[in-house]
Structure formats: C-alpha cells, structure tokens
Motif scaffolding. Structure first.
Motif, mmCIF file in Angstrom:
data_model
loop_
_atom_site.group_PDB
_atom_site.id
_atom_site.type_symbol
_atom_site.label_atom_id
_atom_site.label_comp_id
_atom_site.label_asym_id
_atom_site.label_seq_id
_atom_site.Cartn_x
_atom_site.Cartn_y
_atom_site.Cartn_z
ATOM 1 N N ASP A 147 0.839 -1.190 0.000
ATOM 2 C CA ASP A 147 0.000 0.000 0.000
ATOM 3 C C ASP A 147 0.883 1.253 0.000
ATOM 4 O OD1 ASP A 147 -3.032 0.803 0.675
ATOM 5 O OD2 ASP A 147 -1.689 2.164 1.736
ATOM 6 N N ILE A 148 0.381 2.336 -0.587
ATOM 7 C CA ILE A 148 1.129 3.585 -0.679
ATOM 8 C C ILE A 148 1.538 4.108 0.694
ATOM 9 C CG2 ILE A 148 -0.958 5.005 -0.642
ATOM 10 C CD1 ILE A 148 2.197 5.731 -2.711
ATOM 11 N N THR A 149 0.764 3.771 1.728
ATOM 12 C CA THR A 149 1.040 4.290 3.061
ATOM 13 C C THR A 149 2.251 3.635 3.704
ATOM 14 O OG1 THR A 149 -0.367 2.637 4.124
ATOM 15 C CG2 THR A 149 -1.414 4.704 3.407
ATOM 16 N N GLY A 150 2.630 2.441 3.231
ATOM 17 C CA GLY A 150 3.687 1.701 3.889
ATOM 18 C C GLY A 150 3.217 0.951 5.120
ATOM 19 N N HIS A 151 1.913 1.029 5.435
ATOM 20 C CA HIS A 151 1.388 0.385 6.641
ATOM 21 C C HIS A 151 0.464 -0.784 6.342
ATOM 22 C CE1 HIS A 151 2.874 3.195 9.728
ATOM 23 N NE2 HIS A 151 2.891 4.042 8.713
ATOM 24 N N ALA A 152 0.308 -1.125 5.083
ATOM 25 C CA ALA A 152 -0.534 -2.274 4.720
ATOM 26 C C ALA A 152 0.053 -2.962 3.504
ATOM 27 C CB ALA A 152 -1.972 -1.823 4.432
ATOM 28 N N LEU A 153 -0.211 -4.255 3.368
ATOM 29 C CA LEU A 153 0.233 -5.021 2.216
ATOM 30 C C LEU A 153 -0.853 -6.016 1.863
ATOM 31 C CD1 LEU A 153 2.557 -7.836 3.398
ATOM 32 C CD2 LEU A 153 2.111 -5.925 4.923
ATOM 33 N N TYR A 154 -0.911 -6.355 0.576
ATOM 34 C CA TYR A 154 -1.956 -7.220 0.045
ATOM 35 C C TYR A 154 -1.291 -8.367 -0.722
ATOM 36 C CZ TYR A 154 -3.916 -2.579 0.787
ATOM 37 O OH TYR A 154 -4.233 -1.358 1.331
ATOM 38 N N PRO A 294 -3.390 7.812 7.992
ATOM 39 C CA PRO A 294 -4.774 8.309 7.861
ATOM 40 C C PRO A 294 -5.486 7.765 6.628
ATOM 41 C CG PRO A 294 -3.184 10.010 7.269
ATOM 42 C CD PRO A 294 -2.408 8.891 7.890
ATOM 43 N N SER A 295 -4.757 7.367 5.612
ATOM 44 C CA SER A 295 -5.382 6.912 4.365
ATOM 45 C C SER A 295 -6.007 5.538 4.467
ATOM 46 C CB SER A 295 -4.352 6.934 3.231
ATOM 47 O OG SER A 295 -3.937 8.250 2.953
ATOM 48 N N ILE A 296 -5.680 4.796 5.517
ATOM 49 C CA ILE A 296 -6.299 3.475 5.709
ATOM 50 C C ILE A 296 -6.971 3.369 7.077
ATOM 51 C CG2 ILE A 296 -4.824 2.250 4.078
ATOM 52 C CD1 ILE A 296 -3.121 1.309 6.418
ATOM 53 N N ILE A 313 -15.510 3.580 -0.355
ATOM 54 C CA ILE A 313 -14.909 2.606 -1.265
ATOM 55 C C ILE A 313 -13.475 2.275 -0.858
ATOM 56 C CG2 ILE A 313 -13.891 4.158 -2.991
ATOM 57 C CD1 ILE A 313 -15.139 2.208 -5.109
ATOM 58 N N ALA A 314 -12.832 3.186 -0.124
ATOM 59 C CA ALA A 314 -11.468 2.925 0.349
ATOM 60 C C ALA A 314 -11.465 2.207 1.697
ATOM 61 C CB ALA A 314 -10.697 4.232 0.455
ATOM 62 N N ASP A 315 -12.658 1.903 2.236
ATOM 63 C CA ASP A 315 -12.788 1.102 3.458
ATOM 64 C C ASP A 315 -12.235 1.777 4.710
ATOM 65 O OD1 ASP A 315 -13.966 -1.166 2.129
ATOM 66 O OD2 ASP A 315 -11.980 -1.636 1.362
ATOM 67 N N VAL A 316 -12.197 3.115 4.733
ATOM 68 C CA VAL A 316 -11.824 3.780 5.978
ATOM 69 C C VAL A 316 -13.046 3.821 6.885
ATOM 70 C CG1 VAL A 316 -9.972 5.139 4.946
ATOM 71 C CG2 VAL A 316 -12.289 6.069 5.013
ATOM 72 N N PRO A 317 -12.858 3.945 8.191
ATOM 73 C CA PRO A 317 -13.981 3.818 9.136
ATOM 74 C C PRO A 317 -14.864 5.061 9.180
ATOM 75 C CG PRO A 317 -11.969 4.272 10.335
ATOM 76 C CD PRO A 317 -11.570 4.090 8.892
ATOM 77 N N VAL A 318 -15.750 5.216 8.206
ATOM 78 C CA VAL A 318 -16.567 6.421 8.108
ATOM 79 C C VAL A 318 -17.422 6.588 9.355
ATOM 80 C CG1 VAL A 318 -16.607 6.369 5.597
ATOM 81 C CG2 VAL A 318 -18.413 5.212 6.868
ATOM 82 N N GLY A 319 -17.589 7.851 9.760
ATOM 83 C CA GLY A 319 -18.419 8.174 10.904
ATOM 84 C C GLY A 319 -17.776 7.956 12.243
ATOM 85 N N THR A 320 -16.548 7.468 12.261
ATOM 86 C CA THR A 320 -15.868 7.218 13.534
ATOM 87 C C THR A 320 -14.516 7.916 13.551
ATOM 88 O OG1 THR A 320 -14.790 5.194 12.750
ATOM 89 C CG2 THR A 320 -16.970 4.966 13.746
#
Length: 575
Positions: A147-154, A294-296, A313-320
């Motif tokens: 991931d671009i953030t460096g904090h996630a991988l797929y 913040p991006s994830i 669509i980016a699966d961030v925790p909307v509303g929280t």
C-alpha cells in the motif's frame, strides 16, 4: 597549509545567516572541509596557489538532507524489477494498473513472484484488495502489493505458500504485525505494520530482485541526482550493518548515512561503532512506530472520517474517529519502551500522524525526559510525520525541545481528499501545518519517506511555500512558509535534527564541503514553479564532485558479497 581548490559560482547561497551570500569557496582537499567562503578575491588571497574551477552560471548551495528515509525498502520497491504503481509515477487510474497486471501475468513464467509498490486506494477510489480478489488477477503467480502508506500489504494465496504458512494461516498478531483472517483462521490476504512488511518483503526478495545492493546503489544515486548529500534511515536493523557499511566505504559514495535503529531489532541494544567511517555512517537514535496512516484509517486522529463515497470505497472507518484505539502501544508500554533505549547521546524518534496520538507521545516524552534527567537538555527527540498537530501541540513540542520531520507529500498528493472529502475542512485543510510547527519552535524538516513518494526536495519546498496540492488547489494558506524557511527544512534544520549541524547543512568555514549546484537562484523563481524550474547540475561530497557512474561500478564489484545480507536483513526477527 595543505592542498586547496577553489569553486567559483554565479552565486553561493550559504544558509549561514552571518554570511548569507558569497561567490566562491575554498576546499581543503585533505580534510574535505571548507577553508574559506567569500568573494573570489578573498578566496584567492586565502589560497593563492589553488586552482579555480569556474562553475559559470551555476548556483551553489549546501547539499540537501533527506531527514527521514527507508533506503533498503525504497531500493527494492522503487527500482526495477519491482513495479512502482503509485498514481504520481505513471498509474493515475486503476485501469492503468490493470493493464500492467495483464501484461505481467502474460509475460511472467508461471510460479515466478511479482512485487508491486504504491497502491493508492484513496486516489484510485478502489476497495481494499485481498486474497480472493488477487487470486482472480494472478492465479498462477505469488503476488505481493505494498500500500502507498507503507502500513498495509496485500497478497494472494500463492504468496502465503511463499511465506511458509501452513494452510495459509498467518502467525499470531503482534503490535508490529497484524493480519486479516477468514472465519476459518486462514489469511484474508491483508497485513499491517512494519514487521508484516519486513516478513513479506524478505520472502519475496530472493525471487524478484537479483541484486539488492545494486538496487541500493541505484537509490543512493537517485537521491544524489535530486541534490541530496545526506540521508536518515528511520528503520535500520542490525542485520543491515554489513551492506550499509560497505556502501559508506566505497570510493565516491554520494550520501552520508545517519541511522535510527528500530526498537524491535534484537541487536538494538548493542553498540555500533563505525570507527573511521563515522563521517559517512553513524547511529544517531532509535525509532518507534506509534500509529499508522490516515489513508487506511489507522492514524490516531480525534475527528471522524466523513461519510463520503470516496471514503467508503477505500474502506476507511466512516463516521468514527479512530482516536487511541489504533495505537500500537498503550501509553504505559510506550513509556516503558522509551526507558529501554533512552541515552543522553542518542535520539528517540516516534512515528505519529494523528493529533490524539501526538498527545500520548508528548506525554510520554515529557515523562521520560523528566525521569532520566534530560528535561531542558539538547536531546532533539523527534516526531515523524506530525501530520495533524494543533498549534498548541506544536508549541508544547517546542517547549520540550522536541523536533519534527514533516511529510509534504501527504498534503501534496492527498490534500484535495483530506480537505472536505475525508475530513471536515477545518481539520483537513491544515494537513501538515508548517507554519504552526515553525512558529512552535520544533525546527521542522521535510522528507519523502523512502518508497512512499519520489525524493523531490523542490516539490516539498514548493508545497510548503504555496500550500498547493498536485491539482493546483490551495489548502490552508495560513500554514505556508517563506522560501527561506522551507529551504531550512532541507538544509540547516535537517542537519541540526540529525545532530550533524557542526558538520553539514550550511556553507561555513570548518564544515564539510557537501554541496549542490543548481541551474538558477531559487529566490528569483515563481514559488509555484520551483519543481519545474530548478535543476540539479551536480553534487560534491567533502569537496569531491560525485561521479555516479564510477560509484555504481564500485557497487557492482562488491554486490555479490553483500546481496544475501540485504535479503536476510529484511527477514522477520524473533526475540
């Protein structure tokens, strides 16, 4: 008096407030230091027999300093044969990425691993990839995407076999490595945080990158071509010592290297004495990761994510608001960790993006400084990224003697989304609040974070002065810096932050002759056009002009002896 040489330029911008401008410098060829700075006549009077190299219309400045980098991951993820797929390096849409996927799937032999870096779910507006979706793209190849953030991988199913996992089952979670899981306990194809990154990269490197040391030399060369003469590694582990030391010892090595050792490294408490090479490589501190990105949705921010289509669509925790729930360590654990590594001569550097987490880190720093008798000393402990501090937090950090290295690429590439799409404008518009940080006395520096964004100092400076995102939109104009203040972030402030201000960062008598030649005076350029206008004509280290072709030939000669050490250096570490 030893041998001297004189460099003459149309202008010398010294970044020394007592002598801001000059036209020539005298280099002591034996020590690599500056013996005189001033007019050409003054330099000739100091060294009457010294040869003069006339640089014509070029402008000399102190070499730029990359305050926060990750050279080894950047070398293997941003240089071929890995694929850098960030939107700002040529893949602006998901369709562009899919075209690359299709081509590589057809061209790559079955079973051969494929490595990608820079997937940006926010800018591409795509849901989170996982094991199932990647199996559809790549049924016959192990695939790993950072991931671009460096904090996630797929990754896909074949990748789990390469990791050595039985029945695709990941190991237990730790603060530095967390894994998504299916209901049956097997991997969901997503990993989070540093140790997960290192484990996956270590598994893929042998099959993807033929010569990691050659790639590392290429990354050093990329830094030099962009005007950097010094770099800080904010993720060093002891297994990297041999290759990094070898690079530093090579004739013509283009950058000085200051390392911050990770606290999870089993060798972190051992001494690191580089002897005669200490001018080129040295340890200056330790690194702790407190939150994510913040991006994830893994940054410890105090405000909720807006319920927007892009956020969903980016699966961030909307509303929280993630708050402290995403911290890698509790406040007590953080304070205990600092206590294990505190040293009056070494810095503590902590990755922290969100404002809620910044409070925890500042509290921990204040308590640790008091407990170890360091309050009021010249400790220069660091905050990395420092994305969303309040003006009050900036002032508090400055009062504690804490410095910050900031990330212009965040406001540059994602500013349009942070301001009003992902967060409320009152919060998102001031992302990377340079002015508050500068006024707060934290002596901010800029960085590109290794494999997260291209190492482009003029783009960093341009963003800090104009507050313009990549689209040209202006966000939080009250947080802009002057050009001189922004230049300090890549020169004098960065040298001070790495405790090297007595050696580098400005053009002064007695300091090392680490220089960059530019095509024109940046003070005469429209700030909005700095990146497209400013060109690097060459760099000097210790007064010697850097020869990147010669350096790379030296790297290739020794690479076979150190490639395996680099592969081993990114494998997981078990305490």
């Amino acid at each position: 008096m030893g041998a001297h040489t004189i460099l003459q330029a149309a202008l010398v911008i010294t970044m020394n407030p007592t002598q801001p401008r000059a036209e020539a410098v005298v280099v002591d060829a034996e020590t690599g230091t500056l013996a005189a700075v001033g007019s050409l006549s003054q330099c000739r009077a100091y060294a009457p027999d010294a040869p003069v190299t006339d640089l014509g219309s070029a402008v000399l400045m102190p070499g730029f300093i990359q305050a926060h980098d990750h050279p080894v991951p950047a070398a293997v993820l941003c240089e071929q044969p890995a694929q850098w797929i960030a939107p700002f390096v040529g893949f602006p849409t998901w369709a562009d990425v899919e075209v690359l996927f299709d081509r590589l799937r057809r061209q790559t032999p079955t079973g051969h691993p494929l490595l990608f870096n820079g997937l940006d779910r926010l800018l591409l507006s795509i849901p989170m990839p996982d094991r199932a979706s990647l199996d559809k793209y790549f049924p016959d190849h192990p695939v790993l995407i950072f991931d671009i953030t460096g904090h996630a991988l797929y990754f896909n199913s074949r990748a789990t076999a390469l990791f050595g996992w039985t029945n695709a089952t990941p190991p237990p979670d730790t603060p530095d490595a967390r894994w998504s899981r299916r209901p049956d306990g097997s991997s969901g194809g997503v990993g989070y945080e540093t140790q997960a990154t290192l484990m996956a990269l270590g598994a893929f490197l042998p099959g993807v990158v033929p010569s990691p040391l050659t790639n590392l030399g290429a990354w050093y060369s990329t830094l030099a071509r962009n005007g950097f003469t010094a770099v800080g590694d904010l993720g060093f582990i002891s297994k990297l010592r041999a290759p990094m030391e070898q690079l530093a010892a090579l004739p013509g090595c283009p950058v000085r290297y200051s390392l911050y050792q990770t606290t999870y490294d089993p060798g972190a408490d051992a001494g690191l004495d580089f002897g005669e090479l200490s001018g080129m490589i040295r340890r200056v501190g330790y690194k702790i990761w407190m939150d994510g990105s913040p991006s994830i949705g893994t940054a410890a921010i105090s405000v909720p994510y807006l319920d927007s289509a892009r956020a969903r669509i980016a699966d961030v925790p909307v509303g929280t608001a993630p708050g402290l729930s995403v911290l890698n360590y509790t406040p007590d654990q953080f304070l205990s960790l600092i206590g294990q590594f505190v040293d009056k001569d070494l810095q503590i550097a902590t990755h922290i993006n969100g404002d809620a987490g910044i409070d925890v880190v500042l509290d921990g720093y204040q308590q640790a400084l008091a407990a170890h008798g360091l309050t009021g000393t010249d400790h220069r402990w660091r905050l990395e990224h420092f994305s969303t501090p309040s003006r009050q937090q900036c002032a508090r950090a400055g009062e504690l003697g804490i410095t910050a290295s900031m990330s212009p690429f965040q406001s540059l590439y994602w500013g349009d989304l942070y301001d009003g799409v992902i967060f409320e404008p009152s919060y998102g518009a001031r992302w990377q609040p340079y002015r508050d940080a500068y006024d707060g006395g934290v002596r901010p520096t800029f960085h590109n974070d290794g494999y997260l964004s291209p190492p482009l100092p003029w783009l960093n400076i341009q963003n800090a002065v104009t507050r313009r995102s990549a689209s040209g939109a202006v966000h939080g104009p009250e947080q802009a810096l002057s050009l001189h203040e922004a230049l300090e972030a890549h020169t004098t402030n960065a040298a001070w932050q790495q405790k090297r201000d007595h050696e580098i960062g400005s053009i002064e008598v007695g300091k090392l002759a680490d220089l960059v030649a530019l095509n024109t005076d940046p003070y005469t350029v429209d700030p909005a056009r700095l990146q497209e206008t400013m060109q690097v004509l060459g760099t000097w280290l210790s007064g010697r002009r850097v020869d990147l072709d010669g350096f790379m030939e030296s790297v290739k000669e020794v690479a076979h002896r150190f490639d395996q050490a680099l592969v081993g250096g990114v494998r997981p570490h078990q305490c």
